[in-house]
Write a protein that holds these residues in place. Structure first.
Motif, short mmCIF file in Angstrom:
data_model
loop_
_atom_site.label_atom_id
_atom_site.label_comp_id
_atom_site.label_asym_id
_atom_site.label_seq_id
_atom_site.Cartn_x
_atom_site.Cartn_y
_atom_site.Cartn_z
N THR A 106 0.83 -1.20 0.00
CA THR A 106 0.00 0.00 0.00
C THR A 106 0.87 1.26 0.00
OG1 THR A 106 -1.78 -1.18 1.14
CG2 THR A 106 -1.84 1.22 1.23
N HIS A 134 2.06 1.80 -3.36
CA HIS A 134 1.02 2.35 -4.23
C HIS A 134 0.96 3.88 -4.11
CE1 HIS A 134 -1.48 -1.56 -4.86
NE2 HIS A 134 -0.33 -1.55 -5.51
N ASP A 148 -5.92 -1.28 -4.63
CA ASP A 148 -6.21 -0.85 -3.26
C ASP A 148 -7.69 -1.02 -2.91
OD1 ASP A 148 -3.62 -0.13 -2.57
OD2 ASP A 148 -3.88 1.97 -3.10
#
Length: 148
Positions: free
Chosen positions: A11, A14, A117
């Protein structure tokens, strides 16, 4: 939404990919600065694959592969995300000679990261504890994505 511990590294990466996507989109839209566009295209073309390869491999092996068997919808989603990895590699490598593709690359990178996500990562609860541990081990052992 709380992020599963196994996904924290991915994450965070990302966030870096979203930042790069925004940088590409904004640079591509600044029509008056061809020098900056060419510079960014050359840089992305040179380093994208080696920068993102381990991140993509972690996702493909430890998330896509086990989730594909959970439902037809997840099979379709994982196949789409895998195809997008290949498209991102291809677009990135072509940017040096085709700077007009920078906007497309940036938009795809942003939409891809958001899709993972929002749609894929919440499905991690369908995986076994061992499969979740594999995600964590792989994401912690790969070289982190660096900002481009």
């Amino acid at each position: 939404m709380k992020i599963a511990n196994e996904l924290l590294t991915l994450t965070r990466e990302h966030h870096i990919s979203l930042s790069l996507g925004n940088k590409c989109v904004n640079t591509a839209k600044s029509n008056n600065n061809n020098t900056e566009i060419k510079k960014l295209c050359t840089q992305v073309s040179k380093v994208f694959r080696k920068t993102f390869a381990e991140h993509f491999e972690t996702e493909e092996l430890t998330i896509f592969t086990p989730l594909k068997g959970k439902s037809d919808a997840l099979l379709k989603l994982c196949n789409q995300l895998f195809d997008e990895h290949q498209q991102l590699y291809s677009l990135a490598e072509s940017l040096h000679n085709h700077p007009e593709r920078l906007l497309n690359f940036g938009n795809l990178l942003k939409s891809h990261s958001r899709l993972e996500d929002r749609e894929l990562f919440p499905k991690i609860n369908l995986l076994s504890d061992n499969e979740k541990l594999n995600i964590l081990k792989s994401s912690l052992s790969h070289k982190p994505i660096i900002k481009i």
